[in-house]
Design a protein around this motif. Structure first.
Motif, PDB file in Angstrom:
ATOM      1  N   LYS A 159     -37.104 -71.082  30.755  1.00  0.00           N
ATOM      2  CA  LYS A 159     -36.223 -70.720  31.769  1.00  0.00           C
ATOM      3  C   LYS A 159     -35.704 -72.007  32.295  1.00  0.00           C
ATOM      4  O   LYS A 159     -36.528 -72.575  33.067  1.00  0.00           O
ATOM      5  CB  LYS A 159     -36.690 -69.911  32.845  1.00  0.00           C
ATOM      6  CG  LYS A 159     -35.546 -69.227  33.834  1.00  0.00           C
ATOM      7  CD  LYS A 159     -35.847 -68.308  34.924  1.00  0.00           C
ATOM      8  CE  LYS A 159     -35.940 -66.943  34.421  1.00  0.00           C
ATOM      9  NZ  LYS A 159     -36.668 -66.290  35.694  1.00  0.00           N
TER      10      LYS A 159
ATOM     11  N   TYR B 211     -29.682 -70.441  33.973  1.00  0.00           N
ATOM     12  CA  TYR B 211     -30.641 -69.451  33.712  1.00  0.00           C
ATOM     13  C   TYR B 211     -30.151 -67.988  34.428  1.00  0.00           C
ATOM     14  O   TYR B 211     -30.951 -67.089  34.178  1.00  0.00           O
ATOM     15  CB  TYR B 211     -31.948 -69.679  34.316  1.00  0.00           C
ATOM     16  CG  TYR B 211     -31.962 -69.738  35.710  1.00  0.00           C
ATOM     17  CD1 TYR B 211     -32.454 -68.723  36.558  1.00  0.00           C
ATOM     18  CD2 TYR B 211     -31.601 -70.862  36.536  1.00  0.00           C
ATOM     19  CE1 TYR B 211     -32.211 -68.613  37.819  1.00  0.00           C
ATOM     20  CE2 TYR B 211     -31.510 -71.002  37.893  1.00  0.00           C
ATOM     21  CZ  TYR B 211     -31.807 -69.765  38.457  1.00  0.00           C
ATOM     22  OH  TYR B 211     -31.973 -69.760  39.871  1.00  0.00           O
ATOM     23  N   LYS B 212     -28.992 -68.015  34.979  1.00  0.00           N
ATOM     24  CA  LYS B 212     -28.700 -66.839  35.711  1.00  0.00           C
ATOM     25  C   LYS B 212     -27.227 -66.379  35.198  1.00  0.00           C
ATOM     26  O   LYS B 212     -26.313 -67.247  35.046  1.00  0.00           O
ATOM     27  CB  LYS B 212     -28.698 -67.218  36.984  1.00  0.00           C
ATOM     28  CG  LYS B 212     -28.445 -66.025  38.048  1.00  0.00           C
ATOM     29  CD  LYS B 212     -28.992 -66.355  39.516  1.00  0.00           C
ATOM     30  CE  LYS B 212     -29.138 -65.129  40.295  1.00  0.00           C
ATOM     31  NZ  LYS B 212     -29.384 -65.585  41.530  1.00  0.00           N
TER      32      LYS B 212
ATOM     33  N   GLU C  20     -24.239 -63.167  36.516  1.00  0.00           N
ATOM     34  CA  GLU C  20     -23.938 -62.319  37.411  1.00  0.00           C
ATOM     35  C   GLU C  20     -22.662 -61.340  36.888  1.00  0.00           C
ATOM     36  O   GLU C  20     -21.834 -61.860  36.460  1.00  0.00           O
ATOM     37  CB  GLU C  20     -23.526 -62.761  38.577  1.00  0.00           C
ATOM     38  CG  GLU C  20     -24.623 -63.840  39.462  1.00  0.00           C
ATOM     39  CD  GLU C  20     -25.747 -62.817  40.328  1.00  0.00           C
ATOM     40  OE1 GLU C  20     -25.362 -61.424  40.318  1.00  0.00           O
ATOM     41  OE2 GLU C  20     -26.815 -63.252  40.217  1.00  0.00           O
TER      42      GLU C  20
ATOM     43  N   ALA D 160     -34.403 -61.505  28.922  1.00  0.00           N
ATOM     44  CA  ALA D 160     -34.019 -61.753  30.365  1.00  0.00           C
ATOM     45  C   ALA D 160     -35.036 -61.017  31.182  1.00  0.00           C
ATOM     46  O   ALA D 160     -35.772 -59.958  30.576  1.00  0.00           O
ATOM     47  CB  ALA D 160     -32.733 -61.357  30.437  1.00  0.00           C
TER      48      ALA D 160
ATOM     49  N   ASN E 215     -35.304 -59.728  35.690  1.00  0.00           N
ATOM     50  CA  ASN E 215     -34.488 -59.645  36.808  1.00  0.00           C
ATOM     51  C   ASN E 215     -33.199 -58.890  36.625  1.00  0.00           C
ATOM     52  O   ASN E 215     -32.159 -59.147  37.168  1.00  0.00           O
ATOM     53  CB  ASN E 215     -34.236 -60.692  37.659  1.00  0.00           C
ATOM     54  CG  ASN E 215     -35.691 -61.260  38.267  1.00  0.00           C
ATOM     55  OD1 ASN E 215     -36.498 -60.763  38.681  1.00  0.00           O
ATOM     56  ND2 ASN E 215     -35.842 -62.567  37.980  1.00  0.00           N
TER      57      ASN E 215
ATOM     58  N   TYR F 223     -28.616 -60.685  35.474  1.00  0.00           N
ATOM     59  CA  TYR F 223     -29.983 -61.222  34.873  1.00  0.00           C
ATOM     60  C   TYR F 223     -30.187 -62.607  35.038  1.00  0.00           C
ATOM     61  O   TYR F 223     -29.189 -63.294  35.047  1.00  0.00           O
ATOM     62  CB  TYR F 223     -30.143 -60.514  33.657  1.00  0.00           C
ATOM     63  CG  TYR F 223     -28.978 -60.910  32.664  1.00  0.00           C
ATOM     64  CD1 TYR F 223     -29.168 -62.046  31.857  1.00  0.00           C
ATOM     65  CD2 TYR F 223     -27.873 -60.215  32.352  1.00  0.00           C
ATOM     66  CE1 TYR F 223     -28.013 -62.299  30.969  1.00  0.00           C
ATOM     67  CE2 TYR F 223     -26.722 -60.467  31.616  1.00  0.00           C
ATOM     68  CZ  TYR F 223     -26.853 -61.494  30.660  1.00  0.00           C
ATOM     69  OH  TYR F 223     -25.699 -61.844  30.109  1.00  0.00           O
ATOM     70  N   GLU F 224     -31.584 -62.838  34.933  1.00  0.00           N
ATOM     71  CA  GLU F 224     -31.792 -64.103  34.768  1.00  0.00           C
ATOM     72  C   GLU F 224     -32.486 -64.339  33.152  1.00  0.00           C
ATOM     73  O   GLU F 224     -33.197 -63.513  32.699  1.00  0.00           O
ATOM     74  CB  GLU F 224     -33.120 -64.479  35.570  1.00  0.00           C
ATOM     75  CG  GLU F 224     -32.608 -64.638  36.756  1.00  0.00           C
ATOM     76  CD  GLU F 224     -33.520 -65.181  38.015  1.00  0.00           C
ATOM     77  OE1 GLU F 224     -34.877 -65.365  37.475  1.00  0.00           O
ATOM     78  OE2 GLU F 224     -33.433 -65.019  39.187  1.00  0.00           O
ATOM     79  N   TYR F 225     -32.075 -65.333  32.511  1.00  0.00           N
ATOM     80  CA  TYR F 225     -32.395 -65.469  31.155  1.00  0.00           C
ATOM     81  C   TYR F 225     -33.034 -66.631  30.541  1.00  0.00           C
ATOM     82  O   TYR F 225     -33.345 -67.529  31.489  1.00  0.00           O
ATOM     83  CB  TYR F 225     -30.839 -65.335  30.204  1.00  0.00           C
ATOM     84  CG  TYR F 225     -29.950 -66.479  30.351  1.00  0.00           C
ATOM     85  CD1 TYR F 225     -30.046 -67.658  29.755  1.00  0.00           C
ATOM     86  CD2 TYR F 225     -29.044 -66.503  31.318  1.00  0.00           C
ATOM     87  CE1 TYR F 225     -29.244 -68.885  30.179  1.00  0.00           C
ATOM     88  CE2 TYR F 225     -28.024 -67.270  31.759  1.00  0.00           C
ATOM     89  CZ  TYR F 225     -28.184 -68.539  31.133  1.00  0.00           C
ATOM     90  OH  TYR F 225     -27.376 -69.429  31.406  1.00  0.00           O
ATOM     91  N   TYR F 226     -33.670 -66.397  29.430  1.00  0.00           N
ATOM     92  CA  TYR F 226     -34.696 -67.478  29.106  1.00  0.00           C
ATOM     93  C   TYR F 226     -33.957 -67.782  27.393  1.00  0.00           C
ATOM     94  O   TYR F 226     -33.440 -67.108  26.853  1.00  0.00           O
ATOM     95  CB  TYR F 226     -35.975 -67.012  28.601  1.00  0.00           C
ATOM     96  CG  TYR F 226     -36.898 -66.765  29.802  1.00  0.00           C
ATOM     97  CD1 TYR F 226     -37.720 -67.224  30.146  1.00  0.00           C
ATOM     98  CD2 TYR F 226     -36.356 -65.689  30.475  1.00  0.00           C
ATOM     99  CE1 TYR F 226     -38.766 -67.101  31.395  1.00  0.00           C
ATOM    100  CE2 TYR F 226     -37.250 -65.167  31.642  1.00  0.00           C
ATOM    101  CZ  TYR F 226     -38.275 -65.816  32.017  1.00  0.00           C
ATOM    102  OH  TYR F 226     -39.036 -65.572  33.330  1.00  0.00           O
TER     103      TYR F 226
END
Length: 190
Positions: free
Chosen positions: A81, A86-87, A89, A117, A119, A157-160
């Motif tokens: 991450k 990383y985010k 919306e 991902a 959150n 989400y927050e992604y990797y």
């Protein structure tokens, strides 16, 4: 699905500097008259994150060495991450041919598929869905009951990034007592 492996240092929790490189492999030929022919087999650019951690503690240094051994240098991919990229919306998700919905990242104007991902908040026509109404499978949302064909599916989400170490050698420099520095590069793989 096999268990996921995650990079052990959170750049948001330790001091860091980063560089992001984009690359394209291009095959080029020039004829005797000077005419140029060029092509690439890539549909997406190559991305490399070069990260410098200037002040790691002895514990974080040991965590990094242990992790490097676990993934055997460049052999085993893992998830990272990034501190900046990383985010997402309210992203409108495209429907795949199998009926799933692919999560994506917008990297400097380039849309990239992502494979993990957290959150995650999913909406169908503006209504948030409970986390039991879908599952995440290699970066794609698979609904228990498929939304209507005309439904608008969005997510936050927050992604990797799925990455590997760019080099098969890890070198960590001791700066002071219990202060270590390392610069490493992670290549995005698909």
């Amino acid at each position: 699905m096999a268990s996921q492996i995650f990079f052990p240092l959170d750049a948001r929790e330790v001091s860091w500097e980063t560089e992001t490189d984009q690359s394209w492999e291009v095959n080029e030929q020039k004829s005797a008259s000077g005419k140029r022919r060029a092509m690439t087999y890539q549909t997406l650019p190559g991305w490399t994150f070069t990260i410098t951690f200037p002040g790691l503690t002895s514990e974080k240094k040991d965590d990094l060495f242990a992790f490097f051994s676990r993934v055997k240098g460049t052999l085993i991919p893992f998830f990272y991450k990034d501190a900046e990229n990383y985010k997402c919306e309210n992203v409108v998700l495209a429907k795949n041919t199998d009926g799933s919905y692919q999560l994506v990242a917008n990297m400097h104007g380039q849309q990239e598929p992502i494979y993990y991902a957290d959150n995650l908040h999913v909406y169908v026509d503006g209504v948030e869905q409970g986390d039991t109404s879908y599952k995440l499978d290699r970066g794609a949302l698979v609904f228990t009951n498929a939304p209507a064909a005309t439904a608008k599916v969005t997510a936050s989400y927050e992604y990797y990034w799925k990455v590997k170490f760019a080099k098969s050698k890890l070198q960590i420099k001791q700066k002071f007592d219990n202060i270590f520095q390392v610069t490493l590069s992670l290549e995005v793989i698909r």
